[in-house]
Design an enzyme around this catalytic site. Structure first.
Site, PDB file in Angstrom:
ATOM      1  N   HIS A   1       0.849  -1.201   0.000  1.00  0.00           N
ATOM      2  CA  HIS A   1       0.000   0.000   0.000  1.00  0.00           C
ATOM      3  C   HIS A   1       0.883   1.248   0.000  1.00  0.00           C
TER       4      HIS A   1
ATOM      5  N   ASP B   1       5.824  20.530 -27.345  1.00  0.00           N
ATOM      6  CA  ASP B   1       5.849  19.207 -26.709  1.00  0.00           C
ATOM      7  C   ASP B   1       6.948  19.233 -25.662  1.00  0.00           C
TER       8      ASP B   1
ATOM      9  N   TRP C   1       7.246   0.254   3.641  1.00  0.00           N
ATOM     10  CA  TRP C   1       7.718   0.941   2.434  1.00  0.00           C
ATOM     11  C   TRP C   1       9.098   1.520   2.664  1.00  0.00           C
TER      12      TRP C   1
ATOM     13  N   SER D   1      12.982   5.661 -14.304  1.00  0.00           N
ATOM     14  CA  SER D   1      11.844   6.371 -14.878  1.00  0.00           C
ATOM     15  C   SER D   1      11.783   7.800 -14.341  1.00  0.00           C
ATOM     16  N   SER D   2      11.920   7.948 -13.022  1.00  0.00           N
ATOM     17  CA  SER D   2      11.812   9.289 -12.437  1.00  0.00           C
ATOM     18  C   SER D   2      12.953  10.180 -12.891  1.00  0.00           C
TER      19      SER D   2
ATOM     20  N   HIS E   1      13.332  11.878   2.697  1.00  0.00           N
ATOM     21  CA  HIS E   1      12.716  13.138   3.075  1.00  0.00           C
ATOM     22  C   HIS E   1      12.499  14.049   1.875  1.00  0.00           C
TER      23      HIS E   1
ATOM     24  N   GLU F   1      11.978  13.132  -0.931  1.00  0.00           N
ATOM     25  CA  GLU F   1      10.884  12.462  -1.619  1.00  0.00           C
ATOM     26  C   GLU F   1       9.519  12.995  -1.161  1.00  0.00           C
TER      27      GLU F   1
ATOM     28  N   TYR G   1       8.803  15.883  -0.202  1.00  0.00           N
ATOM     29  CA  TYR G   1       8.570  17.195  -0.820  1.00  0.00           C
ATOM     30  C   TYR G   1       8.385  17.065  -2.318  1.00  0.00           C
TER      31      TYR G   1
ATOM     32  N   SER H   1      -1.604  26.792  -6.353  1.00  0.00           N
ATOM     33  CA  SER H   1      -1.276  28.165  -6.729  1.00  0.00           C
ATOM     34  C   SER H   1      -1.839  28.540  -8.094  1.00  0.00           C
TER      35      SER H   1
ATOM     36  N   HIS I   1      15.295  13.405  10.998  1.00  0.00           N
ATOM     37  CA  HIS I   1      14.150  13.517  11.921  1.00  0.00           C
ATOM     38  C   HIS I   1      13.276  12.266  11.875  1.00  0.00           C
ATOM     39  N   HIS I   2      13.549  11.377  10.934  1.00  0.00           N
ATOM     40  CA  HIS I   2      12.833  10.096  10.931  1.00  0.00           C
ATOM     41  C   HIS I   2      13.527   9.079  11.822  1.00  0.00           C
TER      42      HIS I   2
ATOM     43  N   THR J   1       7.007  27.151   4.334  1.00  0.00           N
ATOM     44  CA  THR J   1       5.694  26.543   4.085  1.00  0.00           C
ATOM     45  C   THR J   1       4.594  27.478   4.567  1.00  0.00           C
TER      46      THR J   1
ATOM     47  N   LYS K   1       3.787  30.070   2.088  1.00  0.00           N
ATOM     48  CA  LYS K   1       2.877  29.622   1.037  1.00  0.00           C
ATOM     49  C   LYS K   1       1.430  29.685   1.503  1.00  0.00           C
TER      50      LYS K   1
ATOM     51  N   ARG L   1       2.176   1.729  14.821  1.00  0.00           N
ATOM     52  CA  ARG L   1       1.747   1.474  13.455  1.00  0.00           C
ATOM     53  C   ARG L   1       2.206   0.093  13.011  1.00  0.00           C
TER      54      ARG L   1
HETATM   55  C1  HEA Z   1      -0.228   9.019  -1.152  1.00  0.00           C
HETATM   56  C2  HEA Z   1      -0.257   8.269  -0.306  1.00  0.00           C
HETATM   57  C3  HEA Z   1      -1.340   7.543   0.405  1.00  0.00           C
HETATM   58  C4  HEA Z   1      -2.710   7.524   0.231  1.00  0.00           C
HETATM   59  C5  HEA Z   1      -3.543   8.277  -0.767  1.00  0.00           C
HETATM   60  C6  HEA Z   1      -3.208   6.628   1.223  1.00  0.00           C
HETATM   61  C7  HEA Z   1      -4.578   6.307   1.363  1.00  0.00           C
HETATM   62  C8  HEA Z   1      -5.069   5.514   2.382  1.00  0.00           C
HETATM   63  N1  HEA Z   1      -4.349   4.913   3.388  1.00  0.00           N
HETATM   64 FE1  HEA Z   1      -2.339   4.881   3.549  1.00  0.00          FE
HETATM   65  N2  HEA Z   1      -0.324   4.858   3.722  1.00  0.00           N
HETATM   66  C9  HEA Z   1       0.581   5.514   2.930  1.00  0.00           C
HETATM   67  C10 HEA Z   1       0.264   6.379   1.911  1.00  0.00           C
HETATM   68  C11 HEA Z   1      -1.030   6.646   1.478  1.00  0.00           C
HETATM   69  N3  HEA Z   1      -2.174   6.106   1.971  1.00  0.00           N
HETATM   70  C12 HEA Z   1       1.919   5.208   3.321  1.00  0.00           C
HETATM   71  C13 HEA Z   1       3.199   5.752   2.691  1.00  0.00           C
HETATM   72  C14 HEA Z   1       1.822   4.327   4.394  1.00  0.00           C
HETATM   73  C15 HEA Z   1       2.947   3.707   5.209  1.00  0.00           C
HETATM   74  C16 HEA Z   1       3.201   2.300   4.811  1.00  0.00           C
HETATM   75  C17 HEA Z   1       4.166   1.656   5.738  1.00  0.00           C
HETATM   76  O1  HEA Z   1       3.965   1.697   6.954  1.00  0.00           O
HETATM   77  O2  HEA Z   1       5.150   1.094   5.240  1.00  0.00           O
HETATM   78  C18 HEA Z   1       0.401   4.139   4.637  1.00  0.00           C
HETATM   79  C19 HEA Z   1      -0.114   3.353   5.657  1.00  0.00           C
HETATM   80  C20 HEA Z   1      -1.462   3.242   5.956  1.00  0.00           C
HETATM   81  C21 HEA Z   1      -1.983   2.651   7.139  1.00  0.00           C
HETATM   82  C22 HEA Z   1      -1.152   2.095   8.276  1.00  0.00           C
HETATM   83  C23 HEA Z   1      -0.863   0.696   8.065  1.00  0.00           C
HETATM   84  C24 HEA Z   1      -0.039   0.149   9.157  1.00  0.00           C
HETATM   85  O3  HEA Z   1       0.691   0.889   9.802  1.00  0.00           O
HETATM   86  O4  HEA Z   1      -0.137  -1.068   9.356  1.00  0.00           O
HETATM   87  C25 HEA Z   1      -3.356   2.701   7.058  1.00  0.00           C
HETATM   88  C26 HEA Z   1      -4.266   2.188   8.066  1.00  0.00           C
HETATM   89  O5  HEA Z   1      -5.359   2.511   8.148  1.00  0.00           O
HETATM   90  C27 HEA Z   1      -3.668   3.349   5.804  1.00  0.00           C
HETATM   91  C28 HEA Z   1      -4.949   3.584   5.340  1.00  0.00           C
HETATM   92  C29 HEA Z   1      -5.232   4.292   4.186  1.00  0.00           C
HETATM   93  C30 HEA Z   1      -6.571   4.454   3.670  1.00  0.00           C
HETATM   94  C31 HEA Z   1      -7.820   3.864   4.265  1.00  0.00           C
HETATM   95  C32 HEA Z   1      -6.466   5.224   2.547  1.00  0.00           C
HETATM   96  C33 HEA Z   1      -7.600   5.657   1.656  1.00  0.00           C
HETATM   97  O6  HEA Z   1      -7.439   6.979   1.247  1.00  0.00           O
HETATM   98  C34 HEA Z   1      -7.685   4.747   0.492  1.00  0.00           C
HETATM   99  C35 HEA Z   1      -8.918   5.009  -0.299  1.00  0.00           C
HETATM  100  C36 HEA Z   1      -9.354   3.779  -0.992  1.00  0.00           C
HETATM  101  C37 HEA Z   1      -9.511   3.670  -2.289  1.00  0.00           C
HETATM  102  C38 HEA Z   1      -9.267   4.750  -3.223  1.00  0.00           C
HETATM  103  C39 HEA Z   1      -9.892   2.364  -2.839  1.00  0.00           C
HETATM  104  C40 HEA Z   1     -10.961   2.370  -3.809  1.00  0.00           C
HETATM  105  C41 HEA Z   1     -11.302   0.936  -3.980  1.00  0.00           C
HETATM  106  C42 HEA Z   1     -12.537   0.488  -4.141  1.00  0.00           C
HETATM  107  C43 HEA Z   1     -13.708   1.362  -4.226  1.00  0.00           C
HETATM  108  C44 HEA Z   1     -12.761  -0.956  -4.199  1.00  0.00           C
HETATM  109  C45 HEA Z   1     -12.815  -1.449  -5.563  1.00  0.00           C
HETATM  110  C46 HEA Z   1     -11.509  -2.073  -5.843  1.00  0.00           C
HETATM  111  C47 HEA Z   1     -11.092  -2.432  -7.019  1.00  0.00           C
HETATM  112  C48 HEA Z   1     -11.896  -2.286  -8.242  1.00  0.00           C
HETATM  113  C49 HEA Z   1      -9.704  -3.005  -7.165  1.00  0.00           C
HETATM  114  N4  HEA Z   1      -2.496   3.681   5.166  1.00  0.00           N
HETATM  115  C1  HEA Z   2       3.768  15.126   1.327  1.00  0.00           C
HETATM  116  C2  HEA Z   2       4.384  14.601   2.244  1.00  0.00           C
HETATM  117  C3  HEA Z   2       4.877  15.223   3.514  1.00  0.00           C
HETATM  118  C4  HEA Z   2       5.025  16.545   3.880  1.00  0.00           C
HETATM  119  C5  HEA Z   2       4.734  17.780   3.080  1.00  0.00           C
HETATM  120  C6  HEA Z   2       5.544  16.519   5.218  1.00  0.00           C
HETATM  121  C7  HEA Z   2       5.837  17.680   5.924  1.00  0.00           C
HETATM  122  C8  HEA Z   2       6.486  17.682   7.163  1.00  0.00           C
HETATM  123  N1  HEA Z   2       6.819  16.573   7.909  1.00  0.00           N
HETATM  124 FE1  HEA Z   2       6.397  14.655   7.445  1.00  0.00          FE
HETATM  125  N2  HEA Z   2       6.236  12.716   6.875  1.00  0.00           N
HETATM  126  C9  HEA Z   2       5.734  12.254   5.697  1.00  0.00           C
HETATM  127  C10 HEA Z   2       5.285  13.036   4.642  1.00  0.00           C
HETATM  128  C11 HEA Z   2       5.298  14.422   4.638  1.00  0.00           C
HETATM  129  N3  HEA Z   2       5.694  15.220   5.662  1.00  0.00           N
HETATM  130  C12 HEA Z   2       5.707  10.818   5.677  1.00  0.00           C
HETATM  131  C13 HEA Z   2       5.218   9.940   4.534  1.00  0.00           C
HETATM  132  C14 HEA Z   2       6.224  10.410   6.898  1.00  0.00           C
HETATM  133  C15 HEA Z   2       6.358   8.994   7.445  1.00  0.00           C
HETATM  134  C16 HEA Z   2       7.374   8.179   6.794  1.00  0.00           C
HETATM  135  C17 HEA Z   2       7.368   6.807   7.401  1.00  0.00           C
HETATM  136  O1  HEA Z   2       7.975   6.633   8.466  1.00  0.00           O
HETATM  137  O2  HEA Z   2       6.727   5.906   6.814  1.00  0.00           O
HETATM  138  C18 HEA Z   2       6.568  11.624   7.623  1.00  0.00           C
HETATM  139  C19 HEA Z   2       7.161  11.627   8.866  1.00  0.00           C
HETATM  140  C20 HEA Z   2       7.634  12.766   9.489  1.00  0.00           C
HETATM  141  C21 HEA Z   2       8.475  12.744  10.640  1.00  0.00           C
HETATM  142  C22 HEA Z   2       9.032  11.499  11.333  1.00  0.00           C
HETATM  143  C23 HEA Z   2       8.197  11.077  12.434  1.00  0.00           C
HETATM  144  C24 HEA Z   2       8.647   9.789  13.009  1.00  0.00           C
HETATM  145  O3  HEA Z   2       8.685   8.788  12.293  1.00  0.00           O
HETATM  146  O4  HEA Z   2       8.951   9.791  14.193  1.00  0.00           O
HETATM  147  C25 HEA Z   2       8.708  14.063  10.981  1.00  0.00           C
HETATM  148  C26 HEA Z   2       9.546  14.494  12.129  1.00  0.00           C
HETATM  149  O5  HEA Z   2      10.039  15.518  12.187  1.00  0.00           O
HETATM  150  C27 HEA Z   2       8.015  14.876  10.007  1.00  0.00           C
HETATM  151  C28 HEA Z   2       8.018  16.265  10.006  1.00  0.00           C
HETATM  152  C29 HEA Z   2       7.465  17.037   9.003  1.00  0.00           C
HETATM  153  C30 HEA Z   2       7.523  18.497   8.991  1.00  0.00           C
HETATM  154  C31 HEA Z   2       8.125  19.375  10.047  1.00  0.00           C
HETATM  155  C32 HEA Z   2       6.917  18.893   7.826  1.00  0.00           C
HETATM  156  C33 HEA Z   2       6.773  20.329   7.353  1.00  0.00           C
HETATM  157  O6  HEA Z   2       7.100  20.433   5.994  1.00  0.00           O
HETATM  158  C34 HEA Z   2       5.393  20.889   7.570  1.00  0.00           C
HETATM  159  C35 HEA Z   2       5.382  22.382   7.409  1.00  0.00           C
HETATM  160  C36 HEA Z   2       4.000  22.961   7.437  1.00  0.00           C
HETATM  161  C37 HEA Z   2       3.431  23.630   8.455  1.00  0.00           C
HETATM  162  C38 HEA Z   2       4.120  23.826   9.747  1.00  0.00           C
HETATM  163  C39 HEA Z   2       2.031  24.155   8.339  1.00  0.00           C
HETATM  164  C40 HEA Z   2       1.862  25.499   7.701  1.00  0.00           C
HETATM  165  C41 HEA Z   2       2.651  26.569   8.333  1.00  0.00           C
HETATM  166  C42 HEA Z   2       2.141  27.674   8.908  1.00  0.00           C
HETATM  167  C43 HEA Z   2       0.690  27.958   8.947  1.00  0.00           C
HETATM  168  C44 HEA Z   2       3.135  28.661   9.410  1.00  0.00           C
HETATM  169  C45 HEA Z   2       3.190  28.938  10.848  1.00  0.00           C
HETATM  170  C46 HEA Z   2       3.437  27.743  11.665  1.00  0.00           C
HETATM  171  C47 HEA Z   2       4.238  27.669  12.760  1.00  0.00           C
HETATM  172  C48 HEA Z   2       5.349  28.567  13.062  1.00  0.00           C
HETATM  173  C49 HEA Z   2       3.972  26.573  13.734  1.00  0.00           C
HETATM  174  N4  HEA Z   2       7.361  14.060   9.112  1.00  0.00           N
HETATM  175 CU   LIG Z   3      10.792  13.847   6.655  1.00  0.00          CU
END
Ligand code: HEA
Ligand code: HEA
Ligand SMILES: [Cu+2]
Ligand code: CUA
Lengths: 529, 292, 377
Positions: free
Chosen positions: A76, A105, A145, A173-174, A257, A259, A261, A272, A306-307, A332, A335, A454
């Site tokens: 997933h 293009d 993942w 690809s990327s 990380h 990634e 962004y 925007s 920070h991860h 951020t 923005k 989790r």
């Molecule tokens: C872009 C990223 C993205 C998006 C959109 C989502 C979408 C969703 N995620 Fe996901 N999620 C991740 C990125 C994302 N996730 C990542 C990176 C992890 C961490 C993985 C890891 O721990 O390694 C994670 C982990 C994660 C967990 C934690 C799992 C765990 O720790 O064990 C859960 C649990 O509830 C969850 C739930 C969901 C749900 C319910 C949605 C919903 O939004 C999904 C909506 C559902 C659909 C769009 C399905 C539509 C399907 C049908 C209508 C059925 C018909 C089917 C067919 C025809 C095939 N996600």
């Molecule tokens: C699109 C993806 C995305 C984005 C944009 C971000 C944005 C940020 N993430 Fe997130 N992050 C993930 C995707 C993302 N993250 C994923 C997938 C994981 C889990 C990976 C895994 O373990 O599987 C993760 C995990 C993760 C961790 C690790 C947690 C842990 O495993 O223990 C941390 C820790 O610092 C973190 C921090 C942040 C911060 C500080 C931002 C900042 O960029 C956010 C900045 C934005 C704001 C703060 C809000 C707007 C700001 C204002 C309104 C201004 C004023 C605000 C103040 C001064 C407070 N992220």
């Molecule tokens: Cu990060």
């Protein structure tokens, strides 16, 4: 520079049949393929999420074995990140970047097609391992993942080696996709389209492309080390030979990380474009938007650990990564404030793209706030690897990145197809999606804070209520996406004809082309004042 | 194909089968590679895939060369190619950066921790009390699982010669380029041929060195982190030299066929850039892997 | 049919869960140590700062959405930048961040200071259990034991339906880690296989256990009690079934516990010298198997296709006894099958091997005595 298209012998003929897609050198056709690929993967990855949510509906094991649950979590995450969000954005870039900068293009059209076609190969390999697993032959990737060593090296299932090569292919690809976008933007801008006149979407993709080129090779490097550790006796991640499992995490997150962004900057770009259109007002603070994007990209390279706060880094490192991460809140914030200021004293209407954009700003900011909370090291000791993190990243990814893609599709669909989509259905889709997404993801904050780790298939009783709530939300969310699918198909097949400008407040080169645009977008470079 | 070198014309290639061939080739090769690794015997898919990759390169580049010879490319296309090549090389730099990063982390940080520095005093005391933190590691923490090499690979024998060879080849390829720009075909061919020869010479010495490492020094892929970093870095570098030499060779053939003009010879320049890049990586290797 | 029962039980749970499981928690708990309280305070501070900023930002947005709409006749203004305000909203967040960083730094520095501890415990993660070793550092005691989930059946779909849903479901172990109150206890973390993370929320301690390295942290528990946590790093199939239970005891109770552990160890040593009957071995083997082996080879001995081999009918389990003993005590290197010589005592090993050879229809018929194990070690 006046120009005609030189397409060897046959000019402006659209190729037909399957060959049109397989052999395409057309940015729109390739963009379309990327978008459909992303959509299909969204359903596959979403279906896996629904398996997860079904199992977590109540305590105890009901549907799947823990081993299979882990495979679901892993695939997933991988599919959503590499198969949905990234291709989705590349699809948008393919369609829009040439049109927005006044080009015919992409700069390297054949390579563009290769970038796309590598993806079905890569994901075919990955999904094949799941199919094998379901047929009782071995196990699909089951290490999350983030595939930490040594769980993925010494202890990984056989399919890990296929997984490694599939990551290599995704990386290739990327990288090629990013090179193409950079070359297109640097080289094919219409006369007068200076860098500081480019639409923000183009800017965000320009910067994203640099992020991609900088970090995808690092990912390729780390999986290569996994491959040699697993099969050729090296000891990068094994202390017995002088390596370190944590080395894996450093390299992975050096990629990982930036990634995240990569998955949000193009979303910022989309928002925007949409907000000024429906506020009928120019974007507030154009140049600070550009600089903020660049700062976020720069900072993203120095915050990766920070991860890894719980891995036992020396305290100086923990402090450094905490401070550096906190800084990201500033650009951020710029923005977010700019978007609000763009709306301020505008003349707003609320068509579906605008609704998704507004929801994005709300929900992404919530996700950003929790991100900020997590970068506070001592607090992260409590949050780390709990559902609080899961809540955080779904707010930024699902209601952030994925919402922005939905917004973009509604926004540009009339341009792409020449037909207006069904606004009523669009609004229904929006409200169902937004409400259910919050029912799905908001309770995860609570269970996370209360201590639910989790990546577990079963949990203790005190987490039951909120998990039920989340599961209910998940199914509503999932099935609401069928409406989306229906709206898109309906719009492709017909509907009220769209004008060139489509939206009253729309501004930019792409809106000067007919809807749908000609096969080669701009055969004559437009003059930009 | 009439529209000679027309600057006012956008060039968009025709639909092409190569991308799809490329995907099939890669997918086949990687499945073949994994099957081979797992079963220990050659899976047929691997050679088939590799042949397809070769076919891909000949076909795709062949098409590009033809288009180029037919003067389909204007300056704008040329610029796109240049940008593409530069950023491709940058991505390669980052690929090596991952391995250099691993090397520095292992040498500076892991070494120290296993030896008890920083917050890892107990790591040393309880787990690896016998471990001596000096690089290169001549006794691994667990010297039964990973048998360390008997000695360090010195810098001043073969590696120094190899450095000279590669540096010289960077010079010769530059001379060839000057000759090309001046329109002197004979010296171009001669210097290019020398460059290819130097590339082959480098590879030959590298193989020699590997043989020595394996058979006499006990320095192997499985001799711990020293061997791991040594071979992954020099190995990938060697692979790049191989590709570079191959590309130089193709340029040589094209030079002999008189494909290049003093104004238009992007392919040659791209290969020269690549060759310089390979050279710079080697300098990094020489300093951090062999010397320091 | 089976699916239907499950769906029905799901539905009934929705309706009953409200009363049955009242008292859920929605926020971080302040816990009992200075760490957990420090984390709690900083969490609360940052949370409220975010709430305030959120209110301002969202408030402005909502106001604008309500009033500046075209349908209300709003006409778009033409401004598109304002340097003053842009500087303000860059500088103000920066100041707020500094205000958060200062207390965060203070809390963190205190946590990382492991000096002057009264005693040490070495905690080793195993797939999927914990090992506690008191025989390190100051005040070393010759005590060490494994701690397994107390309901091993919960780990598999095949057996989990009848698990009693008590309050501590998945949060109970067979042997608790025991510490004295009001003592600075240094914790040393490492792992024998993959990375795990030892986590007790009430202590605010979560540390990865990394194979080949030792991480440190410390606790000082102010009051007696039982504190529960879980493994917090994905560590394979049964990551969800690796609870941590720590019991803090008063000084006297702790001393008594230490004494009782020593007697128990002596008893085990004695029992290894006697000759056991087959029934005794089978009975003991069944529990030992459930605790140590069923996680992979499954309670029914059938393993998991493609991942863990079944032992039912396996050539090793009904074949040459020496080979069987060898696999179990020395493991199979490079696979998940660990060497159990260091993890189980002679009696349990003898029992578990005997059990495997005679359960699920395996009919080797022979048995293994503790003395055989001793000889094979
Ligand atoms: C872009 C990223 C993205 C998006 C959109 C989502 C979408 C969703 N995620 Fe996901 N999620 C991740 C990125 C994302 N996730 C990542 C990176 C992890 C961490 C993985 C890891 O721990 O390694 C994670 C982990 C994660 C967990 C934690 C799992 C765990 O720790 O064990 C859960 C649990 O509830 C969850 C739930 C969901 C749900 C319910 C949605 C919903 O939004 C999904 C909506 C559902 C659909 C769009 C399905 C539509 C399907 C049908 C209508 C059925 C018909 C089917 C067919 C025809 C095939 N996600
Ligand atoms: C699109 C993806 C995305 C984005 C944009 C971000 C944005 C940020 N993430 Fe997130 N992050 C993930 C995707 C993302 N993250 C994923 C997938 C994981 C889990 C990976 C895994 O373990 O599987 C993760 C995990 C993760 C961790 C690790 C947690 C842990 O495993 O223990 C941390 C820790 O610092 C973190 C921090 C942040 C911060 C500080 C931002 C900042 O960029 C956010 C900045 C934005 C704001 C703060 C809000 C707007 C700001 C204002 C309104 C201004 C004023 C605000 C103040 C001064 C407070 N992220
Ligand atoms: Cu990060
Ligand atoms: Cu041990 Cu998770």
């Amino acid at each position: 520079m006046s120009a005609v298209i030189e397409a060897h012998d046959h000019h402006d003929h659209k190729p037909t049949g399957i060959g049109r897609w397989l052999f395409s050198t057309n940015h729109k056709d390739i963009g379309t393929m990327y978008l459909w690929f992303s959509f299909i993967m969204f359903f596959i990855g979403g279906a896996m999420a629904l398996v997860i949510r079904a199992e977590l509906f109540q305590p105890g094991l009901q549907f799947v074995e823990p081993e299979f649950f882990n495979q679901m979590t892993t695939l997933h995450g991988l599919i959503m990140v590499f198969g949905v969000i990234m291709p989705g954005f590349v699809g948008l870039a393919n369609w829009m970047v040439p049109m927005m900068i006044g080009a015919p293009d992409m700069a390297l059209p054949r390579m563009n097609n290769w970038s796309f076609w590598l993806l079905p190969g890569a994901f075919g390999i990955l999904i094949a391992s799941l199919v094998m697993s379901m047929m009782g032959m071995g196990s699909a990737p089951n290490f999350g993942w983030t595939f930490y060593a040594p769980l993925s090296t010494t202890y990984g299932p056989d399919s890990t080696d296929y997984f490694i090569f599939s990551v290599h292919m995704m990386g290739l690809s990327s990288i090629m996709g990013a090179i193409n976008i950079i070359a297109t933007i640097m080289n094919l801008r219409a006369p007068g389209m200076t860098y500081m006149k480019m639409p923000i979407f183009v800017w965000t993709w320009f910067i994203t492309a640099y992020l991609l080129i900088a970090v995808m090779p690092v990912l390729a490097g780390v999986v290569t080390m996994m491959l040699t550790d697993r099969n050729f006796g090296t000891s990068f991640f094994d202390a017995a030979g002088g390596g370190d499992p944590v080395l894996f995490q450093h390299i992975f997150w050096f990629f990982g990380h930036p990634e995240v962004y990569i998955m949000i900057l193009p979303a910022f770009g989309v928002i925007s474009q949409i907000v000024p259109t429906f506020a009928r007002k120019k974007i507030f603070g154009y140049s600070s938007m550009v600089y903020a994007t660049a700062s976020i990209a720069f900072l993203s390279f120095i915050v990766w650990a920070h991860h890894m706060f719980t891995t036992g880094m020396p305290v100086e490192a923990e402090l450094f990564f905490m401070y550096a991460t906190m800084l990201i809140a500033i650009p951020t914030g710029v923005k977010v404030f700019n978007w609000v200021s763009t709306m301020w004293r505008g003349s707003m209407t609320f068509e579906t793209p605008m609704l998704f954009a507004i929801a994005f700003i709300f929900l992404f900011t919530i996700g950003g706030f929790t991100g900020l909370m997590m970068c506070i090291t001592p607090a992260d000791f409590q949050y780390h690897d709990t559902y609080f993190i899961v809540a955080h990243f779904h707010y930024v990814l699902a209601t952030g990145a994925a919402f922005s893609i939905m917004a973009a599709v509604y926004f540009w669909l009339p341009k792409w197809t020449g037909n207006m989509y069904d606004e009523t259905l669009g609004k229904i889709h929006f409200w169902l999606t937004t409400i259910s997404a919050n029912v799905l993801f908001f309770p995860m904050h609570f269970v996370g804070l209360a201590g639910m780790p989790r990546r577990i298939p079963d949990y203790s009783l005190q987490f039951a209520e909120f998990n039920q709530m989340a599961s209910v939300g998940a199914f509503i969310f999932g099935f609401s996406q069928l409406i989306f699918l229906y709206v898109v198909i309906k719009c492709i097949r017909g509907g009220e004809k769209a004008t060139e400008q489509v939206w009253e407040g729309a501004d930019g080169l792409e809106w000067t082309l007919p809807s749908p645009p000609p096969f080669h977008s701009f055969t004559t470079p437009p003059q930009v004042k | 194909m009439s529209s000679s070198n027309n600057q006012d014309v956008y060039f968009i290639p025709e639909p092409s089968k190569w991308p799809v061939v490329g995907t099939i080739a890669l997918t086949t090769s990687v499945i073949g590679a994994v099957n081979t690794i797992h079963s220990g015997e050659l899976s047929l898919l691997l050679p088939v895939g590799l042949l397809l990759i070769a076919y891909l390169f000949f076909g795709w580049f062949g098409a590009v060369i033809k288009e180029s010879m037919d003067n389909c490319y204007n300056e704008q296309v040329d610029r796109s190619f240049r940008i593409g090549m530069l950023w491709f090389i940058f991505s390669e730099v980052m690929f090596f950066a991952a391995f250099f990063g691993a090397l520095f982390y292992a040498r500076i940080i892991v070494m120290g921790w296993l030896g008890g520095s920083s917050n890892n005093a107990m790591t040393h005391e309880l787990l690896w009390p016998a471990f001596d933190a000096v690089w290169p590691i001549l006794t691994n923490p667990d010297n039964v699982k990973y048998v360390a090499p008997a000695e360090k690979m010195g810098a001043w024998g073969l590696p120094a010669i190899n450095t000279a060879v590669l540096l010289a080849s960077s010079v010769t390829v530059t001379i060839a380029h000057h000759a090309l720009r001046a329109g002197h075909r004979k010296p171009l061919i001669m210097w290019l041929a020398i460059t290819v020869a130097l590339g082959i010479g480098f590879l030959f010495l590298q193989v020699e060195e590997y043989a020595h490492a394996y058979s006499e020094m006990g320095l192997t892929l499985d001799s711990g982190i020293y061997g791991s970093t040594f071979f992954i870095l020099t190995g990938f570098h060697g692979f790049h030299v191989t590709m570079g030499t191959l590309m130089l060779f193709i340029m040589l053939v094209r030079a002999i066929k008189d494909h290049f003009t003093p104004e238009k010879h992007f392919a040659f320049e791209a290969v020269a850039w690549y060759w310089h890049f390979v050279d710079v990586v080697w300098l990094g290797l020489f300093i951090f892997v062999y010397w320091l | 049919m089976r699916a239907a029962i499950r769906v029905a039980s799901l539905l009934s749970l929705i309706f009953t869960s409200g009363q049955a499981l009242a008292g859920y928690q929605m926020n971080l708990s302040p816990g009992v140590t200075t760490f957990s309280q420090g984390a709690y305070e900083i969490h609360t501070l940052v949370l409220w700062i975010c709430v305030v900023i959120g209110t301002v930002v969202f408030g402005a947005m909502i106001y604008s959405i309500i009033t500046h709409r075209k349908s209300k006749g709003a006409v778009a203004a033409t401004f598109d930048d304002n340097t003053t305000i842009e500087i303000v909203w860059t500088v103000v967040p920066f100041i707020i961040l500094i205000a958060m960083a200062i207390p965060a730094t203070r809390v963190l520095l205190a946590m990382e200071d492991v000096s002057n501890s009264d005693m040490s415990i070495k905690i080793t993660g195993y797939q999927w259990k914990w090992h506690y070793d008191y025989n390190v550092g100051e005040k070393a005691e010759d005590i060490s034991f494994f701690s397994n989930i107390s309901t091993p059946d919960a780990r598999s779909l095949a057996t989990s339906m009848n698990v009693v849903k008590d309050e501590n479901y998945l949060l109970d172990v067979d042997n608790r880690m025991v510490v004295p109150v009001n003592k600075k206890v240094r914790l040393l973390f490492t792992s024998s296989d993959v990375i795990h993370a030892w986590w007790v929320p009430a202590f605010g301690v979560k540390k990865d256990t990394i194979p080949g390295f030792i991480n440190e942290s410390w606790i000082n528990v102010p009051e007696p009690g039982v504190y529960r946590g879980k493994c917090a790093e994905l560590c394979g199939t049964n990551h969800g079934f690796m609870p941590v239970v720590v019991e803090a005891k008063s000084e006297e109770d702790y001393a008594a516990w230490v004494a009782s552990q020593k007697t128990a160890a002596a008893d085990v040593a004695a029992s290894a010298n006697k000759t056991w009957t087959k029934d005794e071995l089978m009975a003991k083997g069944k529990t030992a198997y459930a605790t140590n082996c069923a996680a992979c080879h499954q309670a029914n001995g059938e393993g998991l296709a493609g991942v863990f081999p079944g032992l039912k009918g396996s050539a090793i389990a009904i074949g040459d006894i020496a080979r069987h003993i060898d696999v179990v005590i020395h493991g199979v290197s490079g696979t998940a099958m660990a060497a159990y010589a260091g993890q189980m005592n002679d009696v349990d090993l003898a029992a578990v091997i005997t059990y495997e050879r005679n359960a699920w229809g395996n009919n080797a018929g022979d048995m293994v005595q503790p003395s055989d194990i001793k000889a094979a070690r």
